[in-house]
Scaffold this motif. Structure first.
Motif, PDB file in Angstrom:
ATOM      1  N   ARG A 362       0.829  -1.209   0.000  1.00 28.62           N
ATOM      2  CA  ARG A 362       0.000   0.000   0.000  1.00 28.62           C
ATOM      3  C   ARG A 362       0.863   1.259   0.000  1.00 28.62           C
ATOM      4  O   ARG A 362       0.599   2.212  -0.731  1.00 28.62           O
ATOM      5  CB  ARG A 362      -0.914   0.004   1.224  1.00 28.62           C
ATOM      6  N   VAL A 363       1.933   1.241   0.809  1.00 32.69           N
ATOM      7  CA  VAL A 363       2.823   2.399   0.879  1.00 32.69           C
ATOM      8  C   VAL A 363       3.492   2.645  -0.461  1.00 32.69           C
ATOM      9  O   VAL A 363       3.606   3.781  -0.932  1.00 32.69           O
ATOM     10  CB  VAL A 363       3.880   2.194   1.984  1.00 32.69           C
ATOM     11  N   GLU A 364       3.939   1.543  -1.094  1.00 30.85           N
ATOM     12  CA  GLU A 364       4.598   1.691  -2.393  1.00 30.85           C
ATOM     13  C   GLU A 364       3.622   2.196  -3.447  1.00 30.85           C
ATOM     14  O   GLU A 364       3.983   3.012  -4.311  1.00 30.85           O
ATOM     15  CB  GLU A 364       5.204   0.351  -2.812  1.00 30.85           C
ATOM     16  N   LEU A 365       2.359   1.714  -3.379  1.00 29.37           N
ATOM     17  CA  LEU A 365       1.349   2.207  -4.319  1.00 29.37           C
ATOM     18  C   LEU A 365       1.072   3.688  -4.088  1.00 29.37           C
ATOM     19  O   LEU A 365       0.929   4.461  -5.045  1.00 29.37           O
ATOM     20  CB  LEU A 365       0.064   1.389  -4.175  1.00 29.37           C
ATOM     21  N   GLU A 366       0.981   4.087  -2.810  1.00 26.50           N
ATOM     22  CA  GLU A 366       0.748   5.497  -2.507  1.00 26.50           C
ATOM     23  C   GLU A 366       1.915   6.350  -2.982  1.00 26.50           C
ATOM     24  O   GLU A 366       1.726   7.442  -3.522  1.00 26.50           O
ATOM     25  CB  GLU A 366       0.554   5.670  -1.000  1.00 26.50           C
ATOM     26  N   ARG A 367       3.130   5.833  -2.763  1.00 22.86           N
ATOM     27  CA  ARG A 367       4.317   6.567  -3.207  1.00 22.86           C
ATOM     28  C   ARG A 367       4.333   6.686  -4.724  1.00 22.86           C
ATOM     29  O   ARG A 367       4.616   7.758  -5.281  1.00 22.86           O
ATOM     30  CB  ARG A 367       5.562   5.847  -2.699  1.00 22.86           C
ATOM     31  N   GLU A 368       4.002   5.565  -5.397  1.00 20.42           N
ATOM     32  CA  GLU A 368       3.967   5.595  -6.857  1.00 20.42           C
ATOM     33  C   GLU A 368       2.879   6.543  -7.349  1.00 20.42           C
ATOM     34  O   GLU A 368       3.072   7.258  -8.340  1.00 20.42           O
ATOM     35  CB  GLU A 368       3.724   4.181  -7.389  1.00 20.42           C
ATOM     36  N   LEU A 369       1.736   6.546  -6.635  1.00 19.55           N
ATOM     37  CA  LEU A 369       0.645   7.446  -7.013  1.00 19.55           C
ATOM     38  C   LEU A 369       1.085   8.902  -6.882  1.00 19.55           C
ATOM     39  O   LEU A 369       0.787   9.730  -7.748  1.00 19.55           O
ATOM     40  CB  LEU A 369      -0.572   7.175  -6.133  1.00 19.55           C
ATOM     41  N   LYS A 370       1.834   9.209  -5.799  1.00 18.57           N
ATOM     42  CA  LYS A 370       2.319  10.575  -5.622  1.00 18.57           C
ATOM     43  C   LYS A 370       3.260  10.968  -6.749  1.00 18.57           C
ATOM     44  O   LYS A 370       3.210  12.096  -7.262  1.00 18.57           O
ATOM     45  CB  LYS A 370       3.027  10.707  -4.275  1.00 18.57           C
ATOM     46  N   VAL A 371       4.122  10.013  -7.126  1.00 14.74           N
ATOM     47  CA  VAL A 371       5.052  10.289  -8.227  1.00 14.74           C
ATOM     48  C   VAL A 371       4.287  10.527  -9.519  1.00 14.74           C
ATOM     49  O   VAL A 371       4.577  11.465 -10.276  1.00 14.74           O
ATOM     50  CB  VAL A 371       6.045   9.121  -8.387  1.00 14.74           C
TER      51      VAL A 371
END
Length: 742
Positions: A362-371
């Motif tokens: 989830r954190v990686e998806l959120e980080r990717e979404l922010k990028v």
């Protein structure tokens, strides 16, 4: 306690009662038969010492010898009591009638792997007895079995009692063993207690029973013991049932914890991990030995996060969804949410239990979404900037064209100059449109290179010649240097696209070099490559911008007048086209105001041979051609008609597809210039129907349209067109088409 244990306890009580009449007090030891193996249970050390003092003093007084094998504390008390009764111990030691040995040291001489060895035992006891002068009788007191029992080695104690019985069959002596009664406090001792009793005759009860003065009181005590035994039996049965239920609950709880999908661990007050379930170990990749016992902070990526977590816990907070990053054994990072609460006893922190959920994905998806959101925001900003630039770049040449036309209409003396300006600005507009179409096709992989063997020198010279019009307005100093080996070097390339690469680089240099600046075009050859360089003395490139100069729609900061022009796609086209040719391109700059250099490297073709040039097209008209123009834009049709007539040909205009078919059916034409976007039926259908007319078999059909994708060209040829031209068509291209033999 089960049925067997209950029976054993009752038998023990009865067994003790059977000796009550003879051994009611310490003095009863005197009535013990010679050569007996007796046991004395005691509750207080003073009672044992009183009984032993009476037994030893009685024996010494009648000429017996005594051997003491016990603890130092009991020996000291015994010797004090004997001396107080007037026994001369020094004299007895000299006579060999009073011998003392330490129980622990004696025990060590025959114990092997925590088990008594019988031959060694016999040898050890015989050596002790050998120190005794031949007595009338021998009395021995031993505490070795009590030491084994106190150490938890109960079976070894029972075995030692059996070995004493065997020893006494061949050695005449009376033996007394003593056990503190508190050593038999557990259920597991019941059966072994009976074995101890069975190895002794007689068995002397502890003082709480032996000290009772009358037989009636002793019987009451026995009855009370029997009643207590029954109560204990009932209590133990209930306790066993409760223990069974508790064990089942514990087993279910253990199964739940062991198979939980979330990680669990327990941490002590010193921050060290006390326990962890398999899910937690699997989450971080450690074994239990590698994880348990280590400080919790060892696994936190950020020490300040651990400190915050621990400080909140020490304040008594119940923590929910605490975000942390934990370090795995393989070096990877797991992002987790932690629920934790401490256990406190009397304001003292005992431990905390932590429930840990893996949220790495989830954190990686959120980080990717922010990028992605940042990239979209940046792309949107660049799009807006591009649209603003596009409007600027289109309006500038359109304004120049309109002004030039107005000048030509109002002042015939400036007509030629005005037309030159209009022509140049129209070419610039066409170049902008071509660049936009090219970058779209290349980005989507829809462009095909038409490679052939070409000489580097010739392609560079052609490109420089085409780019002269870009350099002249800025009065730049242009220098072209091609080494001799590079001049003759052969590369496999699409000539048009390679000219486009060099032209775009020169255009870029001209845009960002102030008037009068220098532009150098260099060509060299290495063993395997041709190196092309376009250098300028312009505004340079900042360190931040340098890595992004080839990105789409990227340009250096410019003033609001945007005097340099361009859409920021020229360098993108350069990079994509060079890479499609198997080469590479790099940008270099020492910084703002220090100029720029663009370096293109292309592989040399070892076996290629230049293709022969096609026969030059005769610039003279081939004769009076009849041309039908199918175009619904009247101004465009009229302008094209005037140009065709200027070339010496005849032109007819029709405004829609059906009218074009009627015109061709009723008359004969040499060439048809057909727009694709027509009212009624489109240009493709016009071509298909004209090809079906008997009088149009040899007629040349040319698609003249704003649709310039490769798929558009293929569709036009499939519909029956002979050629496809993209608007606006250069005059030279149109003239060559009309002059070409049919």
């Amino acid at each position: 306690m089960g049925t067997n244990e209950s029976e054993l306890s009752l038998k023990a009580a009865s067994f003790a009662a059977s000796f009550s009449a003879s051994f009611a007090a310490p003095g009863a030891w005197a009535d013990v038969n010679p050569h007996s193996h007796l046991v004395q249970f005691y509750e207080d050390d003073g009672f044992l010492i009183d009984s032993l003092t009476h037994w030893f003093a009685d024996g010494l007084s009648v000429g017996d010898s005594c051997v003491y094998v016990g603890t130092d504390s009991h020996r000291i008390s015994l010797e004090q009591r004997l001396a107080a009764q007037g026994v001369d111990l020094d004299k007895l030691r000299k006579e060999g009638r009073f011998v003392c040995r330490d129980a622990s040291q004696t025990l060590s001489t025959f114990m092997v792997d925590e088990w008594p060895d019988e031959p060694l035992f016999t040898r050890a006891i015989e050596s002790v007895i050998a120190c005794v002068t031949k007595p009338r009788d021998l009395r021995v007191f031993g505490e070795m079995v009590a030491l084994l029992w106190a150490d938890g080695n109960r079976q070894a104690a029972v075995r030692l009692e059996e070995m004493w019985n065997t020893f006494m069959k061949t050695h005449a002596l009376s033996l007394c063993c003593a056990y503190p009664l508190h050593s038999f406090g557990s259920d597991a001792d019941a059966s072994l207690f009976l074995k101890v009793c069975a190895n002794h005759t007689p068995v002397l009860p502890a003082e709480s029973y032996s000290a009772l003065p009358t037989e009636a009181e002793r019987f009451r005590a026995i009855s009370l013991l029997q009643q207590k035994a029954r109560v204990l039996d009932a209590e133990k049965a209930g306790r066993k049932e409760a223990e069974k239920s508790l064990h089942l609950r514990q087993k279910e709880l253990s199964d739940f914890i062991e198979n939980a999908l979330e990680g669990l661990h327990q941490v002590g007050p010193d921050g060290k991990i006390l326990w962890a379930n398999p899910a937690q170990l699997k989450l971080l990749g450690y074994s239990a030995a590698e994880y348990i016992g280590r400080h919790l902070s060892d696994f936190y990526v950020e020490r300040n996060r651990f400190d915050e977590f621990w400080n909140r816990l020490m304040r008594g907070e119940v923590i929910y969804d605490f975000q942390a990053a934990l370090r795995c054994k393989d070096g990877s990072i797991k992002h987790v949410l932690i629920h934790s609460s401490g256990r406190w006893v009397d304001s003292r922190f005992v431990y905390t239990r932590c429930f840990i959920r893996d949220v790495t994905e989830r954190v990686e998806l959120e980080r990717e979404l922010k990028v992605r959101l940042a990239e979209l925001a940046q792309a949107d900003q660049r799009k807006n900037e591009f649209l603003a630039m596009l409007g600027h770049e289109l309006r500038n040449p359109l304004s120049a064209v309109l002004d030039a036309i107005a000048t030509a209409q109002l002042d015939h003396s400036r007509r030629d100059r005005a037309l030159i300006i209009a022509r140049r600005q129209t070419d610039q507009l066409a170049g902008l449109v071509d660049d936009l179409l090219d970058v779209g096709r290349i980005t989507q992989g829809r462009i095909a290179l038409k490679k052939e063997a070409i000489k580097v020198g010739s392609i560079v010279k052609q490109a420089v010649e085409e780019a002269q019009c870009l350099v002249e307005p800025g009065q730049h100093q242009l220098s072209v240097r091609i080494s001799s080996v590079a001049d003759e070097a052969m590369i496999e390339a699409d000539p048009a696209r390679m000219r486009q690469v060099i032209t775009n680089l020169m255009h870029n240099a001209a845009k960002f070099t102030p008037p009068g600046g220098r532009i150098d075009v260099l060509a060299e050859r290495t063993d395997q490559e041709v190196v092309l360089r376009v250098c300028d003395s312009g505004i340079g490139i900042s360190r931040d911008l340098l890595p992004h100069v080839f990105d789409l729609f990227t340009q250096a900061e410019r003033p609001l007048d945007r005097s340099h022009g361009g859409l920021g796609i020229g360098l993108t086209l350069v990079k994509r086209l060079v890479e499609m040719h198997g080469g590479s391109v790099q940008a270099h700059s020492a910084g703002p105001g220090m100029g720029s250099e663009f370096e293109v490297r292309l592989p040399v073709s070892a076996t290629a041979r230049p293709q022969t040039n096609a026969t030059a097209i005769d610039s003279k008209a081939q004769g009076d051609l009849r041309v039908v123009i199918v175009e619904d834009n009247y101004d465009a049709a009229e302008a094209l008609t005037m140009l065709i007539e200027l070339f010496g040909h005849q032109a007819t205009i029709v405004a829609d597809g059906l009218a074009a078919i009627d015109a061709v059916r009723d008359d004969s034409f040499d060439i048809g210039l057909v727009d694709i976007g027509l009212p009624g039926i489109d240009g493709y259908e016009v071509a298909r129907r004209i090809r079906m007319l008997p009088n149009a078999k040899t007629m040349k059909l040319v698609a003249l349209t704003g649709y310039g994708q490769e798929t558009d060209k293929q569709r036009a040829l499939s519909a029956g067109f002979d050629e496809h031209l993209t608007k606006p068509v250069k005059i030279e291209r149109l003239q060559a088409l009309l002059n070409r033999p049919r």
